[in-house]
Design an enzyme around this catalytic site. Structure first.
Site, short mmCIF file in Angstrom:
data_model
loop_
_atom_site.label_atom_id
_atom_site.label_comp_id
_atom_site.label_asym_id
_atom_site.label_seq_id
_atom_site.Cartn_x
_atom_site.Cartn_y
_atom_site.Cartn_z
N ARG A 1 62.52 -2.02 47.35
CA ARG A 1 63.52 -3.07 47.52
C ARG A 1 62.90 -4.45 47.29
O ARG A 1 61.91 -4.81 47.92
CB ARG A 1 64.14 -3.01 48.93
N GLU B 1 62.75 4.83 43.80
CA GLU B 1 64.09 4.22 43.89
C GLU B 1 63.98 2.71 43.87
O GLU B 1 63.19 2.12 44.61
CB GLU B 1 64.74 4.68 45.20
N THR C 1 71.03 1.89 47.10
CA THR C 1 72.10 0.96 47.46
C THR C 1 73.18 0.97 46.37
O THR C 1 73.68 -0.08 45.94
CB THR C 1 71.57 -0.46 47.72
N LYS D 1 70.84 11.91 52.86
CA LYS D 1 69.97 10.85 53.37
C LYS D 1 70.49 10.46 54.76
O LYS D 1 71.55 9.84 54.89
CB LYS D 1 70.02 9.64 52.42
N GLY E 1 63.17 3.44 59.50
CA GLY E 1 62.42 3.38 60.73
C GLY E 1 61.49 4.54 60.98
O GLY E 1 61.14 4.82 62.13
N GLY F 1 60.31 2.67 52.71
CA GLY F 1 60.52 1.36 52.11
C GLY F 1 59.37 0.41 52.37
O GLY F 1 58.38 0.41 51.64
#
Length: 203
Positions: free
Chosen positions: A10, A33, A62, A122, A152, A172
């Site tokens: 991201r 991703e 997303t 997911k 998390g 991430g």
């Protein structure tokens, strides 16, 4: 060895995309991703797919609309990951021949996604569901359903999540934060791979 780890980049830019992808692959992560709320994400995905798509599963995260799915199909993306369970997005993804990983939080959403043709689930955000929640869901979900924990998750806790029934993880900020260079990405990814391999071996 194929590992069920999805690296979530991201915030990555097209200029960083290829070095980051190469670093991840060198560390042993081949599911990558780029969330669509990153700068120029379609350009990053296209570059990575052209260069590394033969050896890695490159896709977007997303993903919220069918229009985005169609655009991803046009640049050769292989995977669509969403934060929600959108039946239209799942159907469009499968219709375009891409792998579908919608975000789910409840058993109802999980079964809805699987019935719509999703390749995997997911669970997001996983830290709110917890390992006990995953274990309860796994008792009723089809055994063949692929379940990824995202949100998390700490690498040192992989063993607990695998024991609860997840098949893999989406990672991430533990792998990438905007501006990080390829050397640091590879180092972080290697640590996550080592923790994953150790947890799998201990099962």
């Amino acid at each position: 060895m194929t590992r069920n780890i999805i690296a979530i980049l991201r915030g990555i830019t097209p200029q960083e995309a290829l070095p980051a992808c190469e670093a991840l692959m060198a560390a042993g992560i081949t599911k990558i991703e780029v969330p669509l709320n990153s700068p120029e994400p379609f350009d990053s995905i296209r570059q990575m797919q052209v260069e590394f798509g033969h050896a890695a599963m490159i896709g977007a995260g997303t993903v919220l609309t069918v229009a985005d799915v169609e655009r991803l199909a046009g640049i050769g993306a292989q995977m669509v990951v969403s934060p929600d369970c959108n039946i239209a997005v799942i159907a469009a993804t499968k219709g375009a021949g891409m792998a579908s990983y919608p975000g789910c939080f409840t058993p109802t959403e999980c079964f809805t996604a699987l019935a719509a043709g999703a390749d995997g689930i997911k669970i997001f955000p996983s830290f709110l569901v917890g390992t006990k929640g995953i274990q309860a869901m796994r008792a009723v979900l089809p055994a063949q359903a692929q379940v990824f924990a995202v949100g998390g998750i700490a690498a040192e806790d992989f063993g607990d999540w695998l024991a609860a029934g997840v098949d893999g993880f989406g990672m991430g900020t533990a792998i990438y934060t905007p501006g990080m260079d390829a050397h640091d990405i590879r180092a972080r990814a290697a640590g996550i791979v080592a923790a994953y391999d150790m947890a799998k071996e201990a099962m």
